[in-house]
Design an enzyme around this catalytic site. Structure first.
Site, PDB file in Angstrom:
ATOM      1  NE  ARG A  54      -0.453   1.450   3.641  1.00 43.09           N
ATOM      2  CZ  ARG A  54       0.710   2.050   3.786  1.00 43.09           C
ATOM      3  NH1 ARG A  54       1.837   1.383   3.942  1.00 43.09           N
ATOM      4  NH2 ARG A  54       0.774   3.360   3.765  1.00 43.09           N
ATOM      5  N   GLY A  55       0.259   2.419  -0.103  1.00 37.91           N
ATOM      6  CA  GLY A  55       1.034   3.656  -0.181  1.00 37.91           C
ATOM      7  C   GLY A  55       1.352   3.966  -1.643  1.00 37.91           C
ATOM      8  CB  ALA A  56       1.360   7.199  -3.443  1.00 37.38           C
ATOM      9  NE  ARG A  94      -6.061   0.881  -2.123  1.00 41.71           N
ATOM     10  CZ  ARG A  94      -5.497   1.389  -1.007  1.00 41.71           C
ATOM     11  NH1 ARG A  94      -4.241   1.090  -0.721  1.00 41.71           N
ATOM     12  NH2 ARG A  94      -6.182   2.162  -0.198  1.00 41.71           N
ATOM     13  CD  GLN A 207      -3.553   2.760   6.588  1.00 42.10           C
ATOM     14  OE1 GLN A 207      -4.219   3.145   7.551  1.00 42.10           O
ATOM     15  NE2 GLN A 207      -4.079   2.628   5.393  1.00 42.10           N
ATOM     16  CG  ASP A 248      -2.733   8.146  -1.115  1.00 41.83           C
ATOM     17  OD1 ASP A 248      -2.929   8.840  -0.082  1.00 41.83           O
ATOM     18  OD2 ASP A 248      -2.291   6.992  -1.087  1.00 41.83           O
ATOM     19  CG  ASN A 258      -2.304  11.774   2.811  1.00 39.46           C
ATOM     20  OD1 ASN A 258      -1.723  10.911   2.171  1.00 39.46           O
ATOM     21  ND2 ASN A 258      -2.067  11.970   4.096  1.00 39.46           N
ATOM     22  CE  LYS A 259      -5.343   5.757   4.119  1.00 35.96           C
ATOM     23  NZ  LYS A 259      -6.203   4.850   3.305  1.00 35.96           N
TER      24      LYS A 259
HETATM   25  O1  MRU Z   1      -4.704   3.191   1.918  1.00 34.24           O
HETATM   26  P1  MRU Z   1      -3.217   3.325   1.871  1.00 34.24           P
HETATM   27  O2  MRU Z   1      -2.516   2.803   3.082  1.00 34.24           O
HETATM   28  O3  MRU Z   1      -2.615   2.831   0.577  1.00 34.24           O
HETATM   29  O4  MRU Z   1      -3.053   4.875   1.859  1.00 34.24           O
HETATM   30  C1  MRU Z   1      -1.919   5.476   1.499  1.00 34.24           C
HETATM   31  C2  MRU Z   1      -1.305   6.099   2.643  1.00 34.24           C
HETATM   32  O5  MRU Z   1      -0.633   5.445   3.390  1.00 34.24           O
HETATM   33  C3  MRU Z   1      -1.479   7.490   2.924  1.00 34.24           C
HETATM   34  O6  MRU Z   1      -2.544   8.109   2.399  1.00 34.24           O
HETATM   35  C4  MRU Z   1      -0.177   8.192   2.822  1.00 34.24           C
HETATM   36  O7  MRU Z   1      -0.222   9.226   3.717  1.00 34.24           O
HETATM   37  C5  MRU Z   1       0.167   8.687   1.464  1.00 34.24           C
HETATM   38  S1  MRU Z   1       0.758   7.475   0.413  1.00 34.24           S
HETATM   39  C6  MRU Z   1       2.394   7.896   0.326  1.00 34.24           C
END
Ligand code: MRU
Length: 366
Positions: A54-56, A94, A207, A248, A258-259
């Site tokens: 996960r994560g961008a 996603r 997370q 993201d 973002n999250k």
């Molecule tokens: O749902 P996720 O865990 O894939 O979400 C991404 C993230 O962890 C966050 O939004 C993060 O702050 C940015 S992604 C580098």
């Protein structure tokens, strides 16, 4: 990043056989460190969709390697179809992280330069590796730019601890190495600056609690876990000097996806005159969408809200029901922080104001 003093990236080709890809299954962290092997395109799609990764940045790197796996599996004479189908499946896995489509498109475009299928397959693999290497290099570079901000805060506080609040996990685990929000933190630690990180737990997937707190501990960075709702109070109490989050997807006009919960932190930071920075490699910019409100926001299963998972006494990972069985839950995964609330964007080229003109000046080729 080091785990028990051994360096790991979050994704890498199997060194004995480039035809499979290794990842760390993040669903099991911090309790179990499990390396998983992806052998097929479907494995890569499932790993992204079900958040083994996960994560961008890491989603982008996994998508790049997913295209490689699609190419490896392609029947003779079927490479073009296999890549097309790979792109379609990965694109749907996603919706919010920009790096996913960016990586898939980059692989598809690069493959066009191959004269035959063997050459194209080679190019697909090299491009996937380049995406991963670049992700790590860009995060390292943006860390050096972000360091300036922390250094200035430290000087203004006469060397007293700089308290940084972060949300979710925009750390090493969200990228190939270093992380985006964490890269300036690691650079500050290396520069001998006294820092401490407030880690939002980041419901519902947690997370922050599961990943960021563990990651910072592995790196020896002092940190304290807080509930998602605590940030505003800490800011009012002058216990936060700056906020750094990841993203993201960020529009070329400076709006930040973002999250979920990031927007509320930005509002509280604004109300308390606390700088709010967003760290990102340029692969996260969306050069087409003008308004943050047009970014697709992923809605995940309500089960992630009504249940919670963790380590049971017998050492197994278990999921337990948190709510009454029939409770309905709405689970938007991201929100939009408007550009006006962002103090600056920390990129691999430097720190830029969150507005169209400044962003285009820094990336004129876009
Ligand atoms: O749902 P996720 O865990 O894939 O979400 C991404 C993230 O962890 C966050 O939004 C993060 O702050 C940015 S992604 C580098």
């Amino acid at each position: 990043m080091n785990i028990d003093n051994q360096h790991f990236r979050t994704i890498w080709p199997d060194p004995t056989n480039n035809e499979s890809i290794m990842i760390i299954d993040q669903r099991q962290l911090p309790h179990k460190f499990v390396i998983e092997t992806l052998c097929t395109l479907d494995d890569a799609v499932i790993a992204i969709r079900d958040m083994h990764v996960r994560g961008a940045g890491l989603i982008g790197a996994t998508a790049g390697f997913g295209m490689h796996l699609a190419a490896v599996q392609a029947q003779t004479g079927q490479l073009a179809d296999a890549l097309k189908q790979g792109a379609e499946s990965l694109d749907k896995s996603r919706p919010t992280a920009r790096n996913l489509k960016w990586a898939v498109d980059r692989v598809l475009k690069a493959a066009e330069n191959g004269k035959n299928d063997d050459e194209k397959k080679e190019i697909v693999f090299e491009t996937a590796c380049a995406i991963a290497d670049e992700d790590a290099a860009f995060c390292k570079a943006l860390g050096q730019h972000g360091l300036q901000i922390i250094e200035d805060l430290s000087k203004a506080k006469n060397g007293e601890t700089v308290n940084i609040l972060t949300h979710c996990n925009a750390g090493w685990l969200a990228f190939v190495d270093y992380g985006s929000a964490t890269a300036p933190i690691y650079a500050a630690r290396d520069a001998g600056i006294d820092i401490h990180v407030w880690v939002d737990e980041t419901r519902p997937w947690n997370q922050g609690a599961k990943l960021t707190a563990w990651e910072l501990q592995q790196e020896g960075i002092p940190c304290t876990l807080i509930t998602d709702n605590a940030g505003g109070h800490l800011m009012q109490q002058k216990m936060v000097d700056m906020v750094i989050v990841g993203t993201d997807r960020t529009t070329h006009t400076g709006d930040v996806a973002n999250k979920i919960g990031t927007y509320l932190k930005a509002l509280a930071a604004h109300d308390n005159n606390i700088p709010f920075y967003v760290a990102l490699p340029s692969s996260t910019f969306d050069w087409e969408i003008d308004r943050g409100s047009d970014i697709p926001i992923e809605e995940r299963s309500g089960d992630e809200v009504t249940a919670i998972s963790g380590l049971a006494e017998d050492g197994s990972l278990q999921t337990v029901q948190l709510t009454a069985p029939e409770t309905r839950a709405l689970n938007y995964s991201f929100d939009i922080t408007p550009a006006r609330l962002v103090s600056g964007l920390i990129t691999e080229r430097g720190i830029v104001a969150a507005d169209r003109k400044s962003i285009h000046q820094m990336f004129p080729e876009k």
